[in-house]
Design an enzyme around this catalytic site. Structure first.
Site, PDB file in Angstrom:
ATOM      1  N   SER A 129       0.865  -1.181   0.000  1.00 22.80           N
ATOM      2  CA  SER A 129       0.000   0.000   0.000  1.00 22.80           C
ATOM      3  C   SER A 129       0.896   1.224   0.000  1.00 22.80           C
ATOM      4  CB  SER A 129      -0.869  -0.010   1.272  1.00 22.80           C
ATOM      5  OG  SER A 129      -1.488   1.231   1.498  1.00 22.80           O
ATOM      6  N   TYR A 186      -2.065  -1.229  10.330  1.00 26.60           N
ATOM      7  CA  TYR A 186      -2.061  -1.449   8.881  1.00 26.60           C
ATOM      8  C   TYR A 186      -0.738  -0.974   8.278  1.00 26.60           C
ATOM      9  CZ  TYR A 186      -3.915  -1.191   4.052  1.00 26.60           C
ATOM     10  OH  TYR A 186      -4.127  -1.341   2.699  1.00 26.60           O
TER      11      TYR A 186
END
Length: 278
Positions: A155, A168
């Site tokens: 990401s 995350y």
């Protein structure tokens, strides 16, 4: 001839979203698919996750392309389940050439607010689950004797800090370290390992009440529409777009898997509409 004609790709999180898009894009270019997804809910995830019906739709769409698919319900946190799914897929389809370790979850909270469950589920799925997928696949890639391509989904949060999703961020940063180590370890077998780093993608992971509340918690519930929240997502990107489409990430996965990238390994590739330079 498609760009991955005659090859077999293993895709995790394939029931919907980016995973389904990856499976379809690779199938469009000639690959058969080994697909897994949890098809169930994780309690710490604040939005509905995939269902058996989602995977059935992935199977239908791949088969409509006249490609074969072996789909299995498996949680990437469970190594034995992932290994069994890969072994069965290779037994049926005859080989393995490509891995798209895509399965992931999303939840929110400041570092001091995160629960042990949120932290554990995130790291177990988004980091350990990626390792499980690769670990199960590598013996088959090596056995083929022709190299292969592994693409790990990270990401923009794997290359920068973002508040309120620290677990995350930690997992996605970990994916980068995993990718770089694997790239070195597997290079002698001509197995290339890279990571792709999306900005926000137009999938169910962002289009849900919980994510909308994170981005527009100051607004009444009735005003948290896709268009209004999209305007806030757009502020994250340099290009004037709200989010990228799943196929934009799939095209990057396809390129990594193709001979066009035959000497590309150890690369972190943003597909981020310029968010990392903003």
């Amino acid at each position: 001839m498609g760009r991955v004609e005659g090859k077999v790709a293993f895709v995790t999180g394939a029931a919907r979203g980016q995973g389904r898009s990856h499976a379809l894009r690779l199938a469009q270019e000639g690959a058969d698919i080994i697909a897994v997804d949890i098809e169930d809910q994780i309690d710490s995830v604040p939005y509905p996750m995939s269902t058996p019906a989602d995977m059935e739709e992935t199977v239908r769409q791949v088969e409509a392309l006249d490609r074969r698919i072996v789909a299995t319900r498996a949680d990437v946190r469970d190594y034995e389940a992932v290994q069994a799914a890969v072994d069965d897929g290779v037994a049926q389809l005859g080989r393995l050439d490509i891995v798209a370790a895509n399965a992931g979850i999303f939840s929110f909270g400041s570092m001091e607010e995160l629960t042990e469950e949120q932290w554990g589920d995130m790291l177990d799925t988004n980091l350990t689950g990626v390792w499980h997928a690769v670990k199960a696949a590598v013996p088959h890639l090596k056995a083929g004797g022709k190299g292969g391509s592994i693409v790990l989904t990270s990401s923009t949060a794997g290359l920068m800090a973002i508040p309120n999703i620290g677990h995350y961020v930690a997992a996605k940063h970990g994916v980068v370290g995993l990718m770089r180590t694997l790239a070195l370890e597997l290079a002698p077998d001509f197995i290339r390992v890279n990571s792709v780093h999306p900005t926000s993608v137009d999938t169910d992971m962002i289009h849900n009440d919980a994510t909308y509340a994170l981005f527009a918690g100051d607004l009444p519930l009735a005003e948290r529409t896709r268009d209004v929240v999209g305007e806030r997502f757009q502020t994250l990107n340099a290009l004037p777009i709200k989010w990228v489409d799943p196929v934009d990430i799939s095209n990057a996965v396809l390129w990594f898997a193709s001979d066009e990238a035959r000497y590309v390994t150890g690369v972190t590739l943003p597909v981020d509409a310029g968010s990392l330079i903003k």
